[in-house]
Each structure stands twice: as structure tokens, then as C-alpha cells.
Design an enzyme around this catalytic site. Structure first.
Site, PDB file in Angstrom:
ATOM      1  N   ASP A   9     -31.025  82.051 -59.269  1.00  0.00           N
ATOM      2  CA  ASP A   9     -30.798  82.048 -60.710  1.00  0.00           C
ATOM      3  C   ASP A   9     -30.064  83.333 -61.089  1.00  0.00           C
ATOM      4  O   ASP A   9     -30.585  84.425 -60.884  1.00  0.00           O
ATOM      5  CB  ASP A   9     -32.151  81.953 -61.425  1.00  0.00           C
ATOM      6  CG  ASP A   9     -32.001  81.825 -62.924  1.00  0.00           C
ATOM      7  OD1 ASP A   9     -30.862  81.608 -63.402  1.00  0.00           O
ATOM      8  OD2 ASP A   9     -33.027  81.951 -63.621  1.00  0.00           O
ATOM      9  N   ASP A 104     -25.330  78.318 -63.411  1.00  0.00           N
ATOM     10  CA  ASP A 104     -25.823  79.576 -62.836  1.00  0.00           C
ATOM     11  C   ASP A 104     -27.121  79.438 -62.057  1.00  0.00           C
ATOM     12  O   ASP A 104     -27.762  80.421 -61.748  1.00  0.00           O
ATOM     13  CB  ASP A 104     -25.990  80.618 -63.941  1.00  0.00           C
ATOM     14  CG  ASP A 104     -27.289  80.441 -64.706  1.00  0.00           C
ATOM     15  OD1 ASP A 104     -27.574  79.302 -65.113  1.00  0.00           O
ATOM     16  OD2 ASP A 104     -28.021  81.424 -64.856  1.00  0.00           O
ATOM     17  N   GLU A 105     -27.511  78.207 -61.751  1.00  0.00           N
ATOM     18  CA  GLU A 105     -28.781  78.017 -61.058  1.00  0.00           C
ATOM     19  C   GLU A 105     -28.636  76.929 -60.017  1.00  0.00           C
ATOM     20  O   GLU A 105     -27.997  75.913 -60.281  1.00  0.00           O
ATOM     21  CB  GLU A 105     -29.823  77.489 -62.046  1.00  0.00           C
ATOM     22  CG  GLU A 105     -30.734  78.493 -62.636  1.00  0.00           C
ATOM     23  CD  GLU A 105     -31.760  77.811 -63.517  1.00  0.00           C
ATOM     24  OE1 GLU A 105     -32.660  77.151 -62.988  1.00  0.00           O
ATOM     25  OE2 GLU A 105     -31.626  77.921 -64.744  1.00  0.00           O
TER      26      GLU A 105
HETATM   27 MG   LIG Z   1     -29.908  82.395 -65.174  1.00  0.00          MG
END
Ligand SMILES: [Mg+2]
Length: 356
Positions: A9, A104-105
């Protein structure tokens, strides 16, 4: 054999990309999202901004009240998409079993990987160092034997940290965890659980499967299992969901605009619920109209602020509908969807987990 799952993350992703690309923003409270004088919402904010109590999904006007000197910047999706692609290039050096949850993960299944002597902990460290070196952004990682626990663990030492939940540690870890932190428990479910006396993972575990079934229907088994640290969902090498929506086909065609609006508002409520459940925000709203002739049109609006909030979407629906020919033609299907999706940023970041 236990699986080895890493959840990566990125830390305050959009804000971090802005700070990377615009050095004058470094060390500053940065709010990415709507303008402070708009009805927009915060998409992501930097850690400096979080100190003032600002968090994602908060109205930008509220963020301004909390920190008037914050730097408010509109999102730059092309830059975030590029950074996301660069991050995925790093992931592929470790495994091809990658399931992105958002830009973003992602979950990585590294069970079969023998890099770092097969140590998932060392791989996570390596991935983070690699991302930092090549993309100049920091990431946090959670390592565990399933997705549910890996995702929880990545929050534990955020930002720029990692955490391992070993088999045998999960139940203790989950016991004191506030129920709102469980993945798949949105605000609505959280309130419902609290009303039933479920505050923590331990409380959830104390409920029998049949009690949970009467409360939550089909989701009961998922909750029953996660309170015991059980999650057999595989890491699926899928692409990021591009849109989320719903549609209705009418038994007989409708021609009353007011009735169409009512249907679209029902669809809006439904779609917003599943957005919340999946912790997604959107920047584009689209309505779809299929006329009695079967010809189909769509009308969209994209904002530089999060648009998947009820009031804002509610205002836009009649505007979009007016751009169709519904006052001249009857309609057999209406649809509504959101796209340009992002997940809520980490508003539970750092230090909120009780340490056992
Ligand atoms: Mg994040």
C-alpha cells in the site's frame, strides 16, 4: 502449506506523487482533491495535513477550516497512473500473481517465489526499497498467510513500514481490533454491528454463525471466518475495476422525465452503497439511456473533485438527463455508473491499532 501474501500500500499516494514532482510541496500539508471553496472532497492528503485532522472523503471546505494554509491541489490522474505502472514493474520482479485493488494497492502471492530465499518478509523489504529507489515514493507492506490479514498488517507500521502476522498470531491480533478496521465492514455495517454489541474482532468471534446469518444474511460466513483469521480467497491476477454501476430495464417503456429521475436516484443509492462497501471514490459519473428504439446513449461528467457523493451526484443527474432526448422519446432502460475510481486513502494510517 501456508500461502505467503504481501499487501503493498503506497503511503498517501496522490499527495506523495505531488510532493515528489513539485519540491515546493515537500514538508507541507498537501490536500489533493476538490478546491476549498467547492463542494469537493479530499481524495488524499499528505501526512503533514493529517496532523491537522484532515482525512480522505472529508469535504474540502472542512479541510480548509482545519488547516487554512494547506496547499490544495487538483488530482493529476495521468501522473498517478504512470506511477502505478512503474510500481507494477517492480512487483513483477517478484511474482506475476498480482491483484491490484486500486492504483496504489495490490496483493502479491509470493508463495512460489524463491527470491530472498523465499522469505516474504525480506521480499517485502526489498520491494519497498526498490520502489523507493526507482520511483521515489514510499510504500508500506503487510505480510501474512491470507489477503485479509495482509491488508490489515500493511496499516500497522504505516508510513514506510511493514508488519508480519504469523500463523498462530492472527486470533490474538484480531481480538481487540475495532470492527470498523475489518476489510468489508463499511460504515453502515459497522453501525449495525455496534448496535448488536459487536465492537471488536473478539465480539464478532463470540457470535454464532446463525446469529450472524440473522443479522447479515449472505455476508455472515465471511464475517464468521475473518474473525477467526480465515480467508481462502486466492490472489487473482485481475485488472483494476474501471467502473461500477447498475441499470434497470423497465417492463414497459417510460416517458415521464420525473419518473426517470426517480429511477436514476434509486440507482444512485444502490451504486453508492456498493462504492462504500468497496471503499471506492469516483471522479466521473455516467448515465445510460436506452430508448424504446433500442438506440443507446451515454452522458458523462468528470470533475476534478470526488463526485461519488450523494448530493453532488444528485445534482448532476438531471443535468445529464437533459442532454439526452428523453423529453421526446420513451425509454426502456436507464443506467448509472461511476468511473475513474480510486480507493479511499489510508485515513486509518499509523498508530491507531492497539498493540497487543
Ligand atoms: Mg495507500
Amino acid at each position: 502449506m501456508n500461502r505467503k501474501i504481501i499487501h503493498i500500500d503506497m503511503d498517501a499516494f496522490f499527495a506523495a506523487v505531488e510532493q515528489r514532482d513539485f519540491p515546493e510541496l515537500r514538508g507541507q500539508p498537501v490536500v489533493v482533491g476538490g478546491k476549498p471553496d467547492s463542494r469537493g472532497v479530499v481524495a488524499t492528503c499528505s501526512y503533514e495535513a493529517r496532523k491537522f485532522g484532515i482525512h480522505s472523503a472529508m469535504p474540502a471546505s472542512r479541510a480548509y477550516q482545519l488547516c487554512p494554509h494547506a496547499r490544495f491541489v487538483p488530482p493529476r490522474f495521468p501522473a498517478y497512473k504512470q506511477a502505478s505502472e512503474d510500481i507494477h514493474k517492480v512487483f513483477h520482479q517478484y511474482t506475476d500473481i498480482i491483484e491490484p485493488l486500486s492504483l496504489d494497492e495490490a496483493y502479491l502471492d509470493v508463495t512460489e517465489s524463491d527470491i530472498c530465499n523465499g522469505s516474504a518478509t525480506l521480499m517485502a523489504r526489498d520491494i519497498r526499497a526498490n520502489i523507493h529507489k526507482t520511483i521515489q515514493l514510499t510504500a508500506s507492506a503487510g505480510i501474512a498467510y491470507n489477503k485479509f490479514l495482509a491488508k490489515l498488517a500493511s496499516d500497522q507500521n504505516k508510513p514506510d513500514g511493514q508488519y508480519l502476522i504469523k500463523p498462530g498470531e492472527a486470533e490474538l491480533y484480531l481480538k481487540t481490533l475495532p470492527i470498523g478496521r475489518f476489510y468489508g465492514v463499511g460504515k453502515v455495517t459497522e453501525a449495525k454491528m455496534q448496535a448488536s454489541g459487536i465492537q471488536t474482532g473478539g465480539d464478532l468471534k463470540n457470535k454464532s454463525l446463525s446469529e450472524l446469518q440473522s443479522l447479515f444474511g449472505n455476508s455472515a460466513e465471511y464475517y464468521y471466518n475473518i474473525s477467526r483469521g480465515i480467508d481462502d480467497r486466492p490472489v487473482m491476477s485481475t485488472r483494476i475495476r474501471k467502473s461500477l454501476g447498475s441499470e434497470t430495464t423497465f417492463q414497459s417503456d417510460i416517458s415521464d422525465t420525473k419518473e426517470m429521475l426517480d429511477h436514476l436516484l434509486l440507482l444512485l443509492d444502490e451504486v453508492l452503497k456498493s462504492m462504500e462497501k468497496r471503499e471506492l471514490l469516483a471522479y466521473t459519473i455516467t448515465i445510460k439511456v436506452k430508448y424504446a428504439s433500442f438506440r443507446q446513449v451515454t452522458r458523462s461528467y468528470t470533475s476534478d473533485a470526488v463526485i461519488s457523493v450523494h448530493d453532488k451526484a444528485r445534482e448532476l443527474i438531471p443535468v445529464l438527463l437533459a442532454k439526452t432526448e428523453v423529453n421526446k422519446k420513451s425509454v426502456r432502460l436507464l443506467g448509472l455508473s461511476f468511473s475513474n475510481l480510486i480507493s479511499y486513502e489510508d485515513h486509518t494510517d499509523s498508530g491507531q491499532l492497539p498493540l497487543f
